[in-house]
Motif scaffolding. Structure first.
Motif, PDB file in Angstrom:
ATOM      1  N   GLU A  27       0.835  -1.205   0.000  1.00 15.11           N
ATOM      2  CA  GLU A  27       0.000   0.000   0.000  1.00 15.11           C
ATOM      3  C   GLU A  27       0.873   1.260   0.000  1.00 15.11           C
ATOM      4  N   PHE A  28       1.930   1.255   0.788  1.00 19.08           N
ATOM      5  CA  PHE A  28       2.851   2.400   0.808  1.00 19.08           C
ATOM      6  C   PHE A  28       3.457   2.609  -0.586  1.00 19.08           C
ATOM      7  N   LEU A  29       3.915   1.528  -1.204  1.00 16.03           N
ATOM      8  CA  LEU A  29       4.516   1.622  -2.531  1.00 16.03           C
ATOM      9  C   LEU A  29       3.511   2.115  -3.564  1.00 16.03           C
ATOM     10  N   ARG A  30       2.263   1.659  -3.442  1.00 12.66           N
ATOM     11  CA  ARG A  30       1.229   2.103  -4.373  1.00 12.66           C
ATOM     12  C   ARG A  30       1.004   3.605  -4.235  1.00 12.66           C
ATOM     13  N   GLN A  31       0.896   4.077  -3.000  1.00 13.53           N
ATOM     14  CA  GLN A  31       0.666   5.507  -2.763  1.00 13.53           C
ATOM     15  C   GLN A  31       1.878   6.350  -3.166  1.00 13.53           C
ATOM     16  N   ALA A  32       3.061   5.788  -3.014  1.00 20.06           N
ATOM     17  CA  ALA A  32       4.286   6.518  -3.382  1.00 20.06           C
ATOM     18  C   ALA A  32       4.458   6.593  -4.892  1.00 20.06           C
ATOM     19  N   LYS A  33       3.699   5.804  -5.615  1.00 19.74           N
ATOM     20  CA  LYS A  33       3.767   5.765  -7.081  1.00 19.74           C
ATOM     21  C   LYS A  33       5.198   5.603  -7.576  1.00 19.74           C
ATOM     22  N   THR A  34       5.822   4.525  -7.110  1.00 23.53           N
ATOM     23  CA  THR A  34       7.195   4.238  -7.518  1.00 23.53           C
ATOM     24  C   THR A  34       7.257   3.178  -8.614  1.00 23.53           C
ATOM     25  N   ASP A  35       6.101   2.868  -9.210  1.00 22.17           N
ATOM     26  CA  ASP A  35       6.118   1.918 -10.312  1.00 22.17           C
ATOM     27  C   ASP A  35       6.891   2.529 -11.482  1.00 22.17           C
ATOM     28  N   PHE A  36       7.356   1.674 -12.372  1.00 26.16           N
ATOM     29  CA  PHE A  36       8.197   2.130 -13.482  1.00 26.16           C
ATOM     30  C   PHE A  36       7.530   3.234 -14.305  1.00 26.16           C
ATOM     31  N   ALA A  37       6.269   3.031 -14.640  1.00 29.19           N
ATOM     32  CA  ALA A  37       5.578   4.005 -15.500  1.00 29.19           C
ATOM     33  C   ALA A  37       5.465   5.375 -14.825  1.00 29.19           C
ATOM     34  N   SER A  38       5.132   5.404 -13.533  1.00 31.75           N
ATOM     35  CA  SER A  38       4.976   6.688 -12.826  1.00 31.75           C
ATOM     36  C   SER A  38       6.302   7.432 -12.715  1.00 31.75           C
ATOM     37  N   VAL A  39       7.358   6.710 -12.397  1.00 29.61           N
ATOM     38  CA  VAL A  39       8.672   7.347 -12.254  1.00 29.61           C
ATOM     39  C   VAL A  39       9.145   7.886 -13.606  1.00 29.61           C
ATOM     40  N   GLU A  40       8.959   7.084 -14.655  1.00 25.93           N
ATOM     41  CA  GLU A  40       9.398   7.555 -15.972  1.00 25.93           C
ATOM     42  C   GLU A  40       8.570   8.752 -16.435  1.00 25.93           C
ATOM     43  N   LYS A  41       7.284   8.730 -16.182  1.00 28.76           N
ATOM     44  CA  LYS A  41       6.426   9.859 -16.570  1.00 28.76           C
ATOM     45  C   LYS A  41       6.886  11.142 -15.882  1.00 28.76           C
ATOM     46  N   LEU A  42       7.170  11.048 -14.587  1.00 29.26           N
ATOM     47  CA  LEU A  42       7.646  12.221 -13.850  1.00 29.26           C
ATOM     48  C   LEU A  42       8.998  12.683 -14.394  1.00 29.26           C
ATOM     49  N   ALA A  43       9.907  11.745 -14.632  1.00 31.97           N
ATOM     50  CA  ALA A  43      11.238  12.103 -15.146  1.00 31.97           C
ATOM     51  C   ALA A  43      11.135  12.780 -16.510  1.00 31.97           C
ATOM     52  N   ARG A  44      10.338  12.203 -17.404  1.00 34.65           N
ATOM     53  CA  ARG A  44      10.192  12.789 -18.747  1.00 34.65           C
ATOM     54  C   ARG A  44       9.531  14.172 -18.672  1.00 34.65           C
ATOM     55  N   GLY A  45       8.562  14.322 -17.777  1.00 30.12           N
ATOM     56  CA  GLY A  45       7.916  15.622 -17.612  1.00 30.12           C
ATOM     57  C   GLY A  45       8.890  16.681 -17.116  1.00 30.12           C
ATOM     58  N   LEU A  46       9.768  16.295 -16.187  1.00 29.69           N
ATOM     59  CA  LEU A  46      10.780  17.226 -15.684  1.00 29.69           C
ATOM     60  C   LEU A  46      11.780  17.584 -16.782  1.00 29.69           C
ATOM     61  N   GLN A  47      12.126  16.618 -17.615  1.00 28.02           N
ATOM     62  CA  GLN A  47      13.022  16.907 -18.742  1.00 28.02           C
ATOM     63  C   GLN A  47      12.447  18.012 -19.618  1.00 28.02           C
ATOM     64  N   VAL A  48      11.195  17.872 -19.956  1.00 26.26           N
ATOM     65  CA  VAL A  48      10.540  18.863 -20.823  1.00 26.26           C
ATOM     66  C   VAL A  48      10.534  20.227 -20.147  1.00 26.26           C
ATOM     67  N   LYS A  49      10.162  20.273 -18.869  1.00 25.29           N
ATOM     68  CA  LYS A  49      10.119  21.548 -18.148  1.00 25.29           C
ATOM     69  C   LYS A  49      11.491  22.215 -18.107  1.00 25.29           C
ATOM     70  N   ILE A  50      12.517  21.427 -17.841  1.00 26.94           N
ATOM     71  CA  ILE A  50      13.862  21.992 -17.753  1.00 26.94           C
ATOM     72  C   ILE A  50      14.297  22.517 -19.125  1.00 26.94           C
ATOM     73  N   LYS A  51      14.030  21.763 -20.154  1.00 17.47           N
ATOM     74  CA  LYS A  51      14.411  22.198 -21.503  1.00 17.47           C
ATOM     75  C   LYS A  51      13.682  23.478 -21.912  1.00 17.47           C
ATOM     76  N   LEU A  52      12.476  23.651 -21.387  1.00 12.77           N
ATOM     77  CA  LEU A  52      11.708  24.870 -21.665  1.00 12.77           C
ATOM     78  C   LEU A  52      12.077  25.998 -20.692  1.00 12.77           C
ATOM     79  N   GLY A  53      12.947  25.688 -19.733  1.00  6.92           N
ATOM     80  CA  GLY A  53      13.372  26.689 -18.758  1.00  6.92           C
ATOM     81  C   GLY A  53      12.380  26.932 -17.651  1.00  6.92           C
ATOM     82  N   LYS A  54      11.561  25.916 -17.328  1.00 17.84           N
ATOM     83  CA  LYS A  54      10.545  26.059 -16.278  1.00 17.84           C
ATOM     84  C   LYS A  54      10.598  24.910 -15.285  1.00 17.84           C
ATOM     85  N   PRO A  55      11.740  24.676 -14.603  1.00 16.29           N
ATOM     86  CA  PRO A  55      11.839  23.530 -13.679  1.00 16.29           C
ATOM     87  C   PRO A  55      10.993  23.658 -12.443  1.00 16.29           C
TER      88      PRO A  55
END
Length: 138
Positions: free
Chosen positions: A110-138
């Motif tokens: 349950e903790f892991l589910r709430q933390a959203k540490t599954d592969f898809a969630s972590v990659e989605k967050l990482a890719r979203g941060l990449q886009v923000k940083i490249k646009l200059g909006k981290p």
């Protein structure tokens, strides 16, 4: 009297030069910080791939505690690096992943589910941060 005016003008010029230099340095630092952040996020994506490949092996009954230890250290180091860079949400996910791979039994499902540490969630967050940083909006 004219000497005071020249003095004020001279001071204004010196201050202007210092401010311009400071702004250039700030811009360079911001760019360097962005590059450092992108590099760390790229490492997260690589760690995801490594962990996904190892997880596939686990499903086939190929457990290796040494590899799990290396994965735990890699995720933990990434969490620390991202925390230092101010990318706190991704840092927390990496820290949880490191804790999990160090000892999977210490964190309940349950903790892991709430933390959203599954592969898809972590990659989605990482890719979203990449886009923000490249646009200059981290």
């Amino acid at each position: 009297m004219p000497t005071q005016t020249l003095s004020a003008v001279s001071i204004a010029k010196v201050l202007g030069t210092h401010v311009a230099t400071w702004l250039r340095n700030l811009s360079r630092a911001k760019s360097a910080r962005q590059q450092e952040s992108l590099k760390a996020i790229n490492k997260v994506i690589l760690a995801l791939r490594l962990t996904q490949a190892y997880s596939r092996g686990l499903q086939e009954g190929q457990q290796n505690h040494s590899t799990e230890g290396e994965i735990a250290v890699q995720w933990t180091e990434l969490g620390q690096e991202l925390e230092r860079l101010g990318l706190k949400s991704l840092a927390k996910k990496c820290d949880v992943a490191g804790r999990y791979w160090a000892d999977p039994g210490q964190l309940d499902a349950e903790f892991l589910r709430q933390a959203k540490t599954d592969f898809a969630s972590v990659e989605k967050l990482a890719r979203g941060l990449q886009v923000k940083i490249k646009l200059g909006k981290p």
